[in-house]
Design an enzyme around this catalytic site. Structure first.
Site, mmCIF file in Angstrom:
data_model
loop_
_atom_site.group_PDB
_atom_site.id
_atom_site.type_symbol
_atom_site.label_atom_id
_atom_site.label_comp_id
_atom_site.label_asym_id
_atom_site.label_seq_id
_atom_site.Cartn_x
_atom_site.Cartn_y
_atom_site.Cartn_z
ATOM 1 N N SER A 139 0.852 -1.185 0.000
ATOM 2 C CA SER A 139 0.000 0.000 0.000
ATOM 3 C C SER A 139 0.892 1.240 0.000
ATOM 4 O O SER A 139 2.020 1.188 0.519
ATOM 5 C CB SER A 139 -0.856 0.011 1.278
ATOM 6 O OG SER A 139 -1.464 1.274 1.451
ATOM 7 N N TYR A 152 -2.694 -1.167 10.531
ATOM 8 C CA TYR A 152 -2.780 -1.434 9.083
ATOM 9 C C TYR A 152 -1.500 -0.952 8.400
ATOM 10 O O TYR A 152 -0.870 -1.689 7.639
ATOM 11 C CB TYR A 152 -4.001 -0.726 8.483
ATOM 12 C CG TYR A 152 -4.104 -0.871 6.978
ATOM 13 C CD1 TYR A 152 -4.691 -2.007 6.414
ATOM 14 C CD2 TYR A 152 -3.603 0.107 6.117
ATOM 15 C CE1 TYR A 152 -4.763 -2.158 5.038
ATOM 16 C CE2 TYR A 152 -3.676 -0.036 4.739
ATOM 17 C CZ TYR A 152 -4.269 -1.166 4.200
ATOM 18 O OH TYR A 152 -4.344 -1.320 2.839
HETATM 19 N N1 LIG Z 1 -8.503 -0.088 -1.943
HETATM 20 C C1 LIG Z 1 -7.494 0.630 -1.489
HETATM 21 O O1 LIG Z 1 -7.611 1.862 -1.319
HETATM 22 C C2 LIG Z 1 -6.178 -0.030 -1.190
HETATM 23 C C3 LIG Z 1 -5.053 0.801 -1.020
HETATM 24 C C4 LIG Z 1 -3.838 0.214 -0.728
HETATM 25 C C5 LIG Z 1 -3.733 -1.167 -0.600
HETATM 26 N N2 LIG Z 1 -4.846 -1.951 -0.763
HETATM 27 C C6 LIG Z 1 -4.683 -3.399 -0.574
HETATM 28 O O2 LIG Z 1 -5.206 -4.080 -1.684
HETATM 29 C C7 LIG Z 1 -5.601 -5.386 -1.282
HETATM 30 C C8 LIG Z 1 -6.989 -5.679 -1.833
HETATM 31 O O3 LIG Z 1 -7.925 -4.808 -1.195
HETATM 32 P P1 LIG Z 1 -9.179 -4.185 -1.947
HETATM 33 O O4 LIG Z 1 -9.015 -2.731 -1.963
HETATM 34 O O5 LIG Z 1 -9.415 -4.907 -3.210
HETATM 35 O O6 LIG Z 1 -10.338 -4.474 -0.871
HETATM 36 P P2 LIG Z 1 -11.543 -5.525 -0.886
HETATM 37 O O7 LIG Z 1 -12.403 -5.330 -2.070
HETATM 38 O O8 LIG Z 1 -12.129 -5.436 0.472
HETATM 39 O O9 LIG Z 1 -10.795 -6.910 -1.097
HETATM 40 C C9 LIG Z 1 -10.150 -7.590 -0.074
HETATM 41 C C10 LIG Z 1 -10.381 -9.062 -0.338
HETATM 42 O O10 LIG Z 1 -9.661 -9.801 0.641
HETATM 43 C C11 LIG Z 1 -10.494 -10.844 1.109
HETATM 44 N N3 LIG Z 1 -10.092 -11.187 2.474
HETATM 45 C C12 LIG Z 1 -10.071 -10.369 3.555
HETATM 46 N N4 LIG Z 1 -9.697 -11.062 4.639
HETATM 47 C C13 LIG Z 1 -9.485 -12.337 4.228
HETATM 48 C C14 LIG Z 1 -9.112 -13.512 4.881
HETATM 49 N N5 LIG Z 1 -8.855 -13.540 6.201
HETATM 50 N N6 LIG Z 1 -8.999 -14.657 4.157
HETATM 51 C C15 LIG Z 1 -9.248 -14.644 2.831
HETATM 52 N N7 LIG Z 1 -9.613 -13.559 2.148
HETATM 53 C C16 LIG Z 1 -9.726 -12.417 2.847
HETATM 54 C C17 LIG Z 1 -11.907 -10.303 1.044
HETATM 55 O O11 LIG Z 1 -12.870 -11.330 0.879
HETATM 56 P P3 LIG Z 1 -13.668 -11.965 2.127
HETATM 57 O O12 LIG Z 1 -14.091 -10.816 3.006
HETATM 58 O O13 LIG Z 1 -14.796 -12.689 1.502
HETATM 59 O O14 LIG Z 1 -12.709 -12.888 2.799
HETATM 60 C C18 LIG Z 1 -11.845 -9.460 -0.235
HETATM 61 O O15 LIG Z 1 -12.199 -10.227 -1.353
HETATM 62 C C19 LIG Z 1 -5.524 -5.403 0.245
HETATM 63 O O16 LIG Z 1 -4.325 -6.047 0.639
HETATM 64 C C20 LIG Z 1 -5.475 -3.950 0.612
HETATM 65 O O17 LIG Z 1 -4.815 -3.713 1.825
HETATM 66 C C21 LIG Z 1 -6.050 -1.412 -1.068
#
Ligand SMILES: NC(=O)c1ccc[n+]([C@@H]2O[C@H](COP(=O)([O-])OP(=O)(O)OC[C@H]3O[C@@H](n4cnc5c(N)ncnc54)[C@H](OP(=O)(O)O)[C@@H]3O)[C@@H](O)[C@H]2O)c1
Length: 244
Positions: A139, A152
């Site tokens: 991130s 986080y």
């Molecule tokens: N969106 C942003 O602004 C942003 C910025 C920087 C970094 N990121 C990083 O990008 C990555 C993806 O996030 P996103 O933005 O796409 O958010 P998201 O749509 O909430 O996706 C996160 C995914 O991780 C899964 N997940 C969470 N906990 C889990 C667990 N214990 N076991 C298995 N699966 C799990 C969730 O599915 P379930 O809940 O069904 O398990 C969901 O499909 C993350 O690592 C996040 O920190 C995002």
């Protein structure tokens, strides 16, 4: 790395950034397996992407990580890419009562323990392939933390550090190690509606695929690219403006 003819496991690939990458890799001609905790999200993803494989798994659980690795390596012996994408973002207050250690523990288990342990579990499999890749999703907050989400940000800074070490240890192996550094992206991270100010998901995913194809080992986009490349002095200024 090439985008076609891979067999790829994407953790947390049933929504957000993981799903957007899954769609693009399948379209490019790779076989993709996604895992997550919510069965209905996994089934929705399967309906959306023809040929997608889904597995229910909570990567915060050590036992479930071991079972996931066993099953994937057994059923997909050509697996050559692991994308450690699953992540959660809680906002547990450090200074207010009541404290909830469980919120912090879950973030550490999901965002930090899981990618480290899954890398260890899959490295023997990845070493058997001619070319293979581990992609860790960190991130922009790994470089410039937001004080409102200390744990986080710490997990993401730790994943950045782990990725540097892993890349160094694997430098003479067929495994390439990539760090994908998203800025704020419009997904459901942390809860619906909390990231609507972020860059559009498709815009970020298209950029990420281009960087992966071009062989970039570490890349951000917009604000996260700026943060990644900031000098110490610039980082201090950016930190102050992000945390008034
Ligand atoms: N969106 C942003 O602004 C942003 C910025 C920087 C970094 N990121 C990083 O990008 C990555 C993806 O996030 P996103 O933005 O796409 O958010 P998201 O749509 O909430 O996706 C996160 C995914 O991780 C899964 N997940 C969470 N906990 C889990 C667990 N214990 N076991 C298995 N699966 C799990 C969730 O599915 P379930 O809940 O069904 O398990 C969901 O499909 C993350 O690592 C996040 O920190 C995002």
């Amino acid at each position: 790395m090439k985008l076609s003819k891979n067999t790829i496991l994407i953790t947390g690939g049933a929504s957000g950034i993981g799903l957007a990458l899954a769609k693009r890799f399948v379209t490019a001609g790779s076989e993709v397996i996604v895992c997550g905790r919510r069965k209905e999200k996994l089934e929705e993803a399967k309906r959306l992407i023809k040929g997608l494989h889904i597995l229910k798994c909570d990567v915060a659980s050590e036992e479930e990580r071991k079972s996931l690795a066993e099953q994937v390596i057994r059923d997909f012996p050509t697996l050559n890419v692991l994308i450690n994408n699953a992540g959660i973002q809680n906002l547990p207050p450090l200074l207010k009562e009541p404290q909830s250690w469980e919120n912090h523990r879950q973030e550490i288990a999901t965002n930090l323990e899981a990618p480290i342990h899954l890398s260890m579990l899959f490295i023997p499999q990845l070493l058997k392939q001619n070319t293979s890749t581990i992609i860790n999703v960190s991130s922009g907050l790994a470089f410039l933390p937001l004080a409102s989400m200390p744990t986080y940000c710490a997990t993401k800074a730790a994943i950045h550090s782990f990725t540097l070490c892993l890349r160094h240890q694997l430098k003479s192996s067929p495994i390439q190690v990539i760090e994908l550094i998203p800025p704020a992206v419009n997904t459901d991270l942390g809860g619906k509606g909390l990231h609507t100010y972020g860059v559009p998901l498709d815009e970020f995913a298209d950029h990420a695929m281009k960087c992966i194809e071009q062989g970039e080992l570490e890349f951000g986009y917009g604000s996260s690219e700026k943060g990644r490349l900031a000098s110490r002095e610039q980082a201090n200024e950016l930190f102050a403006s992000m945390n008034p």
